[in-house]
Design a protein around this motif. Structure first.
Motif, PDB file in Angstrom:
ATOM      1  N   MET A 170      25.498  49.530  71.867  1.00 52.32           N
ATOM      2  CA  MET A 170      24.825  49.045  70.669  1.00 52.32           C
ATOM      3  C   MET A 170      25.796  48.221  69.841  1.00 52.32           C
ATOM      4  O   MET A 170      26.977  48.557  69.751  1.00 52.32           O
ATOM      5  CB  MET A 170      24.343  50.262  69.872  1.00 52.32           C
ATOM      6  N   THR A 199      21.751  45.004  67.259  1.00 53.17           N
ATOM      7  CA  THR A 199      21.518  45.554  65.922  1.00 53.17           C
ATOM      8  C   THR A 199      21.466  44.431  64.907  1.00 53.17           C
ATOM      9  O   THR A 199      21.969  43.339  65.158  1.00 53.17           O
ATOM     10  CB  THR A 199      22.668  46.475  65.494  1.00 53.17           C
ATOM     11  N   THR A 202      24.941  45.259  60.309  1.00 47.38           N
ATOM     12  CA  THR A 202      24.804  46.466  59.514  1.00 47.38           C
ATOM     13  C   THR A 202      25.778  47.532  60.037  1.00 47.38           C
ATOM     14  O   THR A 202      25.390  48.579  60.526  1.00 47.38           O
ATOM     15  CB  THR A 202      23.297  46.882  59.551  1.00 47.38           C
ATOM     16  N   TYR A 204      27.997  49.697  58.858  1.00 51.77           N
ATOM     17  CA  TYR A 204      27.992  51.078  58.362  1.00 51.77           C
ATOM     18  C   TYR A 204      26.785  51.816  58.942  1.00 51.77           C
ATOM     19  O   TYR A 204      26.896  52.940  59.420  1.00 51.77           O
ATOM     20  CB  TYR A 204      27.936  51.052  56.828  1.00 51.77           C
ATOM     21  N   GLY A 205      25.650  51.126  58.919  1.00 51.32           N
ATOM     22  CA  GLY A 205      24.421  51.737  59.411  1.00 51.32           C
ATOM     23  C   GLY A 205      24.468  52.059  60.893  1.00 51.32           C
ATOM     24  O   GLY A 205      24.174  53.182  61.297  1.00 51.32           O
ATOM     25  N   PHE A 206      24.875  51.094  61.733  1.00 53.21           N
ATOM     26  CA  PHE A 206      24.793  51.408  63.165  1.00 53.21           C
ATOM     27  C   PHE A 206      25.947  52.270  63.648  1.00 53.21           C
ATOM     28  O   PHE A 206      25.807  52.981  64.643  1.00 53.21           O
ATOM     29  CB  PHE A 206      24.545  50.169  64.031  1.00 53.21           C
ATOM     30  N   GLY A 208      26.933  54.796  61.854  1.00 48.76           N
ATOM     31  CA  GLY A 208      26.378  56.107  61.518  1.00 48.76           C
ATOM     32  C   GLY A 208      25.276  56.499  62.480  1.00 48.76           C
ATOM     33  O   GLY A 208      25.204  57.644  62.944  1.00 48.76           O
ATOM     34  N   LEU A 209      24.427  55.537  62.793  1.00 46.35           N
ATOM     35  CA  LEU A 209      23.339  55.806  63.743  1.00 46.35           C
ATOM     36  C   LEU A 209      23.912  56.239  65.098  1.00 46.35           C
ATOM     37  O   LEU A 209      23.464  57.225  65.694  1.00 46.35           O
ATOM     38  CB  LEU A 209      22.459  54.567  63.875  1.00 46.35           C
ATOM     39  N   THR A 211      26.828  57.569  65.700  1.00 48.14           N
ATOM     40  CA  THR A 211      27.454  58.881  65.559  1.00 48.14           C
ATOM     41  C   THR A 211      26.393  59.981  65.573  1.00 48.14           C
ATOM     42  O   THR A 211      26.562  61.015  66.236  1.00 48.14           O
ATOM     43  CB  THR A 211      28.285  58.919  64.264  1.00 48.14           C
ATOM     44  N   GLY A 212      25.305  59.742  64.865  1.00 51.37           N
ATOM     45  CA  GLY A 212      24.210  60.716  64.866  1.00 51.37           C
ATOM     46  C   GLY A 212      23.606  60.878  66.248  1.00 51.37           C
ATOM     47  O   GLY A 212      23.269  61.988  66.672  1.00 51.37           O
ATOM     48  N   ALA A 213      23.482  59.769  66.977  1.00 49.04           N
ATOM     49  CA  ALA A 213      22.921  59.836  68.332  1.00 49.04           C
ATOM     50  C   ALA A 213      23.853  60.637  69.247  1.00 49.04           C
ATOM     51  O   ALA A 213      23.387  61.385  70.117  1.00 49.04           O
ATOM     52  CB  ALA A 213      22.704  58.426  68.888  1.00 49.04           C
ATOM     53  N   MET A 215      25.816  63.079  68.211  1.00 47.19           N
ATOM     54  CA  MET A 215      25.601  64.472  67.802  1.00 47.19           C
ATOM     55  C   MET A 215      24.315  65.006  68.419  1.00 47.19           C
ATOM     56  O   MET A 215      24.222  66.175  68.769  1.00 47.19           O
ATOM     57  CB  MET A 215      25.521  64.561  66.270  1.00 47.19           C
ATOM     58  N   GLY A 216      23.348  64.121  68.564  1.00 45.79           N
ATOM     59  CA  GLY A 216      22.061  64.502  69.133  1.00 45.79           C
ATOM     60  C   GLY A 216      22.031  64.497  70.653  1.00 45.79           C
ATOM     61  O   GLY A 216      20.965  64.647  71.245  1.00 45.79           O
ATOM     62  N   HIS A 236      32.164  56.580  58.785  1.00 44.73           N
ATOM     63  CA  HIS A 236      31.522  57.332  59.868  1.00 44.73           C
ATOM     64  C   HIS A 236      32.491  57.626  61.013  1.00 44.73           C
ATOM     65  O   HIS A 236      32.402  58.672  61.649  1.00 44.73           O
ATOM     66  CB  HIS A 236      30.286  56.602  60.391  1.00 44.73           C
TER      67      HIS A 236
END
Lengths: 470, 356
Positions: A170, A199, A202, A204-206, A208-209, A211-213, A215-216, A236
Motif C-alpha cells: 500500500m 492510497t 495521506t 499519517y492515515g495510511f 496508521g491504517l 499498522t491497524g491491519a 494488528m488485525g 504510528h
C-alpha cells in the motif's frame, strides 16, 4: 544556426536512457510542443517534446539505442530559412552541458570513479575485486544473476506475495503508476488492486491504517514515496507499531514493513534529502534494515516481510538503478541482524551501511594502492546492530572509521564509536573517526550539495589520519 | 450546564428546491430505541453498574497510591460502551478505543481482575503490568486497545476494518474516540479512505463535552460532531448517549448499513463524564452545579433503573445486583492489590517477538 537537441535528463537521478522511438524523421517540420521521440529512463517511458520551431535536420542517434548519456546530441533542428546543418561530429557524447550533467555526477562518481564523463560505453559496475569477501550466507558456486536493486526489491515482494496472501502493498502511486520509483512495477498486474493498493496522499492515515491491519492479522508492506514523507507518519511507526507488543505483554503483534527511499537523492534540497536511520534505529521494538546491494535488498526484504516484528526498511534512490549479482536460488532469504564483511583487510576497519558502503569500498581500493589494507563492513541491519562483527574486526585491525551518508550528530556512526568505546576500548590504537555529511540542511546548489555530502576522498583522508599516513 | 444530551436521531430530511446531493443520498434508516427483553435490561444494568463501581474503586485505589500515572475514568459514559458493544458480534467484530478504555473492556466481558491488576501494575494484569491504564489489549476478545495517542485509534481502527474487508470475514470494526480527538487530522485522513474503499467501520465519537478542559464549542468550528463526516459522504447520527436503549437502537441501524457493504457510519454519542479528565484533573473548567445537574437529570444508570421499575422489576432485585457487583469489584481490587509485581526479568521480554 542549427539547434542541437540533447538527450534530456528526465529525472533527478537519470544518467542515461534508451532512445526508444523517433516520432519524426529528417526533414519534418516541427513546432513547439510536438512530440519528437520517446525516451525510456530507468523509471518510465517519457515523451520528448520540441521546444523550438523548425525542421528536423539530422537524426544522430538511431531509435532503439540504449545507454544514451544525458547531454548527448541526438538530433538537430534548423530554423526557418536556414540550411540544414552539416552533420555534427560523430562523437557520441560531447562534454555534456553542466546543467544537464551535474545532477547525475555524484552518483556516477560513486559508481565508477575511473569513468570520466566522456567515456560512455560501460554502465559502470564495480569490478568484482579479488579480495572482496563473499557473503557467507551464499554457498560457493551458486549461480548469480545481475539485477538492479529496484528489481531485487520488486522480486522480493512478488515472491513473498505469491507465498502468503495476507501480504499486501500500500502507498502512493504503487499500483497504476507502477511505483513513483518503479519499485512496485508489475505487481498490480500480477496481484490485482486488492493487494496492491493506491492510497490518497495521506501518510499519517495510511501508516496508521497499515499498522491497524497488521494488528488485525494481515502483513502489510507500506511504501513511503520517500522517508521524508514518513515524518508525517512517524507517530504510528513508533507509538503504534513499535511499542504494541511490549505494551500488550506480548499479546498483540504488529508484523508490518515500512519501506521506501531514504537519504539524499540528487539536487532535491533539504526537505527531500535526509537519512532517518539513526532516528528509527534508536527505537526499541523496531527492526531497522538499510541494505547496500541488490542481493541484500532482496534477501533482507524477504526476511523483513516474514518476521513477526515491525520493520523499517530504508532503501536509497541512488542505488535503485545500480546492478549487482544476486544469487539465483529459490527463496533467497538473509538473516536480519547480521553484518557482512564486504572486503577483508588487516590495517583498518571501515564500517558503513546503505550508499556509504560504495564509498567505503572505493576508498579501500584506493588505499590498497597506497599500502593500507582496509576491511569493509556493511552493517545491513541497524537495529539490532551486529556489534560482534564490528568488534571482532576492530580486534584484528585496531582502527575504526565509520562512513555514513547522514548527519554526524547522534548518528549510527556515533553509536558505533560508543560501542567501540564500551566494548573495544583496549583494541583501539587510535580514536574512532566519523566520516559523515556536513552538519547542515542539504543545500540545492550543485557545489554546496557536493560539499555537504560524504565522499570517498573524505573517507581516505580519515583512514590515513588514524593510520599515521596523513 | 452542558448542552442537554440530544434525543435527536438522524437529521430530518429536507425537501430542497435545488438538487442537494447531501440530503438526497441514501442514508441509514432512522433508528428506534431498542426493544429490550427484561433479561436484556438486567444485563445492561449489570454491565453499566459494574463499570461504575469498578471505576469508583479504581479512583479509590489511585487515591491510595496503588494505581499510578494517568487514570481516566469512564463514570457517566457507561451507556455508550454497553449499548454499542451489546449490538456487536463478539466472534467477528473488532473494537478499538483511546486511553479511557476500562469501560469498553468491561463491556466486552473481560475479567475485571486482570484489568484492575493491570491498573496496579502487576504481573497478572492483562498486559503483564507493562501497559497500564491506557494500554490494554485482548486479541482473544478482538479488543485492539487501549491507545494513548489521541486519535491514533481512528487510523488503526480503519486498518482493522481494512483487514475485515480484505479477508471477507463479515466483521465490522468499531473505533471509539472523543470530541477532542475529533479535531485530529488523521481522523479525516481515515474518514476519506474508509468511505473511498467502503470499509466496514463505525466511527464513534463519545462527545463528553470536554477535551480535557476545553469544551466542544471552544474547540470545534462545527460543534455538531455527527456532521464531521459529511464532506466525505459518511452518514452521521447523533444519539443520546445517556440512554442505553437509544444507543443500542442506533447501533443496530448503523450496523445494518455497514454490514450491507455501504461503507462507514459516524455516530456522535452525546454523553458526559462526571469525573475529571484524569485523576489529576481538578476540573475547574466547569461548575459543580453543572455536573450535579447531569447526574440528577440524565444519569444513564438511574434512567435505566426507572425503565426497569416501570417494567415491573421489583426494587429488591436492584439491591441483589448491587451487592453482587460490589462483591465482584471488591474481589478484583483484592486480587490487584495482592498479586505480585512483574519479575524484574520481564523488563526485557516482549520488546521483539523473534530472536535475531
Amino acid at each position: 544556426m542549427a539547434i542541437e537537441l540533447k538527450m534530456p535528463a528526465l529525472s533527478p537521478t537519470m544518467e542515461e536512457g534508451t532512445l526508444a522511438k523517433w516520432l519524426v524523421k529528417e526533414g519534418d517540420a516541427v513546432k513547439s510542443g510536438d512530440i519528437l521521440a520517446e525516451i525510456e529512463t530507468d523509471k518510465a517511458t517519457m515523451e520528448f517534446e520540441a521546444i523550438d520551431e523548425g525542421t528536423i535536420g539530422q537524426i544522430l542517434v538511431a531509435e532503439g539505442t540504449d545507454n544514451v548519456k544525458v547531454g548527448t546530441v541526438i538530433a538537430t533542428i534548423t530554423g526557418e530559412g536556414e540550411e540544414t546543418a552539416a552533420p555534427a561530429p560523430a562523437a557520441a557524447a560531447p562534454d555534456p552541458a553542466p546543467a544537464q550533467a551535474e545532477p547525475v555526477e555524484a552518483p556516477a562518481a560513486e559508481d565508477a570513479p575511473a569513468t570520466s564523463a566522456g567515456q560512455t560505453a560501460e554502465k559502470a559496475e564495480k569490478p568484482a575485486a579479488t579480495e572482496r569477501a563473499s557473503d557467507p550466507a551464499i554457498p560457493e558456486g551458486t549461480a548469480m544473476v545481475k539485477l538492479t536493486v529496484r528489481e531485487a526489491l520488486r522480486d522480493a515482494m512478488a515472491e513473498e506475495m505469491r507465498a502468503d496472501d495476507r501480504i499486501f502493498v500500500m502507498g502512493e502511486e504503487v499500483a497504476e503508476y507502477q511505483g513513483a520509483y518503479k519499485v512496485t512495477q508489475g505487481l498490480l498486474d500480477e496481484f490485482g488492486s486488492k493487494r496492491v493498493v493506491d492510497t490518497p496522499i495521506t501518510e499519517y492515515g495510511f501508516a496508521g491504517l497499515g499498522t491497524g491491519a497488521a494488528m488485525g492479522g494481515l502483513r502489510p508492506i507500506i511504501e513511503f514515496m520517500t522517508f521524508n514523507f514518513a515524518m508525517q507518519a512517524i507517530d504510528h511507526i513508533i507509538n503504534s507499531a513499535a511499542k504494541t507488543n511490549y505494551m500488550s505483554g506480548g499479546q498483540m503483534r504488529c508484523p508490518i514493513v515500512f519501506r521506501g527511499p531514504n537519504g539524499a537523492a540528487a539536487r532535491v534540497g533539504a526537505q527531500h534529502s535526509q537519512n532517518y536511520a539513526p532516528w528509527y534505529a534508536s527505537v526499541p521494538g523496531l527492526i531497522v534494515i538499510a541494505p547496500y546491494d541488490a542481493a541484500d535488498a532482496k534477501g533482507l526484504l524477504k526476511a523483513a516481510i516474514r518476521t513477526e516484528d515491525p520493520v523499517v526498511f530504508l532503501e536509497n534512490e541512488l542505488l535503485y538503478g545500480r546492478s549487482f549479482e544476486v544469487p539465483e536460488v529459490d527463496d533467497f532469504v538473509l538473516p536480519i541482524g547480521k553484518a557482512r564483511i564486504m572486503r577483508k583487510g588487516s590495517d583498518v576497519t571501515i564500517v558503513s551501511y546503505s550508499i556509504g558502503v560504495g564509498l567505503a569500498l572505493e576508498a579501500a581500493d584506493t588505499l590498497a594502492g597506497e599500502g593500507i589494507d582496509a576491511e569493509v563492513i556493511d552493517l545491513r541491519t541497524l537495529r539490532p546492530l551486529d556489534t560482534a562483527t564490528v568488534l571482532a574486526s576492530l580486534k584484528k585491525t585496531n582502527r575504526l572509521v565509520v562512513v555514513e551518508e547522514g548527519w554526524p550528530t547522534c548518528s549510527i556512526a556515533s553509536e558505533i564509536a560508543m560501542v567501540a568505546m564500551e566494548h573495544g576500548f583496549d583494541d583501539l590504537d587510535a580514536p574512532v573517526m566519523r566520516v559523515c555529511n556536513e552538519d547542515v540542511p542539504l543545500p540545492y546548489a550543485h557545489n554546496l550539495e557536493k560539499a555537504a555530502l560524504v565522499d570517498t576522498p573524505r573517507v581516505i583522508a580519515a583512514v590515513k589520519a588514524i593510520c599515521n599516513r596523513a | 450546564m452542558a448542552k442537554a444530551p440530544a434525543r435527536q436521531t438522524a437529521a430530518p430530511k429536507k425537501v430542497a428546491s435545488t438538487p442537494a446531493p447531501a440530503t438526497n443520498r441514501e442514508s441509514p434508516r432512522d433508528p428506534a430505541p431498542y426493544d429490550a427483553t427484561p433479561e436484556e435490561l438486567e444485563k445492561f444494568y449489570r454491565e453499566m453498574l459494574l463499570i461504575r463501581r469498578f471505576e469508583e474503586k479504581a479512583g479509590q485505589l489511585y487515591g491510595l497510591g496503588l494505581i499510578g500515572g494517568f487514570c481516566h475514568l469512564y463514570i457517566g459514559q457507561e451507556a455508550v460502551a454497553v449499548g454499542l458493544q451489546s449490538a456487536l458480534d463478539g466472534d467477528k467484530d473488532s473494537v478499538i478505543t483511546g486511553y479511557r478504555d476500562h469501560g469498553h473492556m468491561l463491556a466486552y466481558g473481560i475479567d475485571p481482575k486482570v484489568i484492575m491488576a493491570e491498573l496496579t501494575g502487576r504481573q497478572a494484569g492483562i498486559s503483564k503490568g507493562k501497559g497500564g491504564s491506557m494500554h490494554m489489549f485482548s486479541v482473544e476478545h478482538k479488543f485492539y486497545g487501549g491507545h494513548g495517542i489521541v486519535g491514533a485509534q481512528v487510523s488503526l481502527g480503519t486498518g482493522l476494518a481494512f483487514a475485515h474487508k480484505y479477508r471477507g470475514d463479515g466483521g465490522v470494526a468499531m473505533a471509539y474516540f472523543g470530541d477532542g480527538a475529533s479535531n485530529q487530522g488523521q481522523v479525516y485522513e481515515s474518514f476519506n479512505m474508509a468511505e473511498l474503499w467502503k470499509l466496514p467501520i463505525i466511527f464513534v465519537i463519545e462527545n463528553n463535552q470536554y477535551a480535557m478542559g476545553t469544551s466542544v464549542n471552544r474547540s470545534s468550528a462545527e460543534d455538531q460532531l455527527y456532521r464531521r463526516g459529511e464532506s466525505f459522504r459518511i452518514p452521521g447520527m447523533q444519539v443520546d448517549g445517556m440512554d442505553v436503549l437509544e444507543v443500542r437502537g442506533a447501533a443496530e441501524a448503523a450496523l445494518e448499513w455497514v454490514r450491507a457493504g455501504k461503507g462507514p457510519v459516524l455516530m456522535e454519542l452525546k454523553t458526559y463524564r462526571y469525573r475529571g479528565h484524569s485523576m489529576s484533573d481538578p476540573a475547574k473548567y466547569r461548575s459543580r452545579e453543572e455536573v450535579q445537574a447531569v447526574r440528577d437529570k440524565s444519569d444513564a444508570i438511574e434512567h435505566l433503573k426507572k425503565l426497569m421499575l416501570d417494567a415491573g422489576i421489583p426494587e429488591e432485585k436492584f439491591k441483589d445486583i448491587d451487592k453482587e457487583i460490589r462483591a465482584i469489584v471488591a474481589e478484583s481490587a483484592d486480587f490487584a492489590e495482592s498479586a505480585p509485581e512483574p519479575e524484574p526479568s520481564e523488563l526485557y521480554t516482549d520488546v521483539l517477538v523473534e530472536q535475531y
